[in-house]
Design a protein around this motif. Structure first.
Motif, short mmCIF file in Angstrom:
data_model
loop_
_atom_site.label_atom_id
_atom_site.label_comp_id
_atom_site.label_asym_id
_atom_site.label_seq_id
_atom_site.Cartn_x
_atom_site.Cartn_y
_atom_site.Cartn_z
N GLN A 195 0.82 -1.21 0.00
CA GLN A 195 0.00 0.00 0.00
C GLN A 195 0.86 1.27 0.00
O GLN A 195 0.60 2.20 -0.76
CB GLN A 195 -0.91 -0.01 1.24
CG GLN A 195 -1.89 -1.18 1.29
CD GLN A 195 -2.79 -1.09 2.51
OE1 GLN A 195 -3.44 -0.07 2.74
NE2 GLN A 195 -2.81 -2.15 3.31
N VAL A 196 1.88 1.29 0.85
CA VAL A 196 2.74 2.48 0.94
C VAL A 196 3.52 2.68 -0.36
O VAL A 196 3.65 3.81 -0.85
CB VAL A 196 3.69 2.36 2.15
CG1 VAL A 196 4.69 3.51 2.16
CG2 VAL A 196 2.88 2.35 3.45
N ALA A 197 4.03 1.58 -0.92
CA ALA A 197 4.81 1.69 -2.16
C ALA A 197 3.99 2.27 -3.30
O ALA A 197 4.51 3.00 -4.16
CB ALA A 197 5.34 0.32 -2.55
N ALA A 198 2.69 1.96 -3.32
CA ALA A 198 1.83 2.42 -4.42
C ALA A 198 1.70 3.94 -4.44
O ALA A 198 1.36 4.52 -5.47
CB ALA A 198 0.46 1.77 -4.30
N TYR A 199 2.00 4.61 -3.32
CA TYR A 199 1.81 6.06 -3.23
C TYR A 199 3.12 6.84 -3.05
O TYR A 199 3.10 8.07 -3.10
CB TYR A 199 0.86 6.39 -2.08
CG TYR A 199 -0.55 5.91 -2.36
CD1 TYR A 199 -1.45 6.72 -3.04
CD2 TYR A 199 -0.95 4.64 -2.00
CE1 TYR A 199 -2.73 6.28 -3.33
CE2 TYR A 199 -2.23 4.18 -2.28
CZ TYR A 199 -3.11 5.00 -2.95
OH TYR A 199 -4.37 4.55 -3.25
N THR A 200 4.23 6.13 -2.82
CA THR A 200 5.47 6.85 -2.53
C THR A 200 6.67 6.41 -3.38
O THR A 200 7.60 7.19 -3.55
CB THR A 200 5.87 6.68 -1.05
OG1 THR A 200 6.13 5.29 -0.79
CG2 THR A 200 4.76 7.17 -0.13
N ALA A 201 6.68 5.18 -3.86
CA ALA A 201 7.89 4.64 -4.48
C ALA A 201 8.08 5.14 -5.90
O ALA A 201 7.12 5.38 -6.64
CB ALA A 201 7.84 3.11 -4.46
#
Length: 267
Positions: A133-139
């Motif tokens: 979830q975090v990677a989808a918005y920051t990576a």
């Protein structure tokens, strides 16, 4: 990017996973077999990964290549696991581990199962899927770390799949009834499926690690590894297997988790 989109994603993910678990609960009550939650476990991660990919892509956040790669890898793993467990349990009764657990339920065993089995596992799915979830918005764009993660994921997926297939063939032979599976990957570790599972989630974490924000989700693969080794995985299954003919000798010569050559009989 504001925090609104990731928080919305978290809420939607929780709702999707909750729907998967409640559907599994309804089937569990109907079938009288709450071990169906093991099928829902893999499908819950599929729901979390796909809903994240759709929402993140629609918002224009992150790198779509990384987001959909994570969704694809999680879906392949989750669908295979759910299908394997579902086919293995077809026509059988309740798993003895759940049977013993629910026998101690205070009050209605179905409501107890809903609280401490389905909702707990759903919460764990949301927590463990946080790197996705975090990677989808920051990576940012994919790099060498993502490639390493794919290789680790592939090694884990193959280890888990081959181990499950070897055990299924062994059990299908009536001559092996009551015997301990100690061949193939099972000669190197007592739990090749759990070891492969752990590699899969460390691989996904590496693929997701395209920003410092994702490093904050390091507890996710650590929790999964703990569950596989000290939680509901290796530890409980070893307890269940104790007392079976040949188990003590098999456990003496075979690694509990990390693969290694079997010990010699005189070692």
């Amino acid at each position: 990017m504001t925090a609104t989109a990731p928080l919305l994603n978290l809420a939607v993910t929780a709702a999707v996973v909750g729907a998967v678990m409640l559907t599994a609960f309804a089937f569990g009550v109907r079938l009288g077999r709450h071990s169906v939650v093991d099928v829902a476990w893999g499908l819950g991660f599929v729901g979390a990964a796909l809903s994240t990919a759709v929402l993140a892509t629609a918002s224009g956040a992150g790198d779509p290549a990384r987001t959909w790669l994570l969704a694809a890898l999680t879906t392949v793993w989750g669908v295979r696991l759910a299908a394997h467990i579902g086919l293995r349990a077809r026509g059988k009764g309740e798993d003895p581990r759940y049977e013993r657990f629910l026998a101690r339920a205070p009050g209605n065993p179905h409501l107890y199962a809903l609280r401490v089995v389905y909702l707990l596992q759903g919460s764990l799915v949301v927590l463990i899927s946080l790197p996705l979830q975090v990677a989808a918005y920051t990576a940012g764009p994919l790099g060498w770390l993502a490639l390493l993660g794919v290789l680790v994921w592939l090694a884990g997926f193959l280890f888990e799949s081959v181990g499950d297939a070897q055990l299924a063939r062994f059990r299908a032979d009536p001559a092996h009834r009551g015997r301990i599976m100690d061949r193939g990957l099972w000669a190197w570790t007592r739990h090749p499926n759990y070891f492969g599972d752990a590699l899969v989630w460390w691989g996904l974490f590496l693929v997701a690690s395209g920003s410092w924000w994702v490093l904050l989700t390091l507890p996710a693969p650590l929790v999964m590894t703990y569950l596989l080794t000290r939680g509901s995985g290796q530890r409980l299954l070893d307890e269940h297997m104790k007392g079976r003919p040949g188990w003590a000798e098999y456990a003496r010569r075979t690694s509990a988790f990390l693969p290694r050559p079997p010990r010699r009989a005189d070692g």
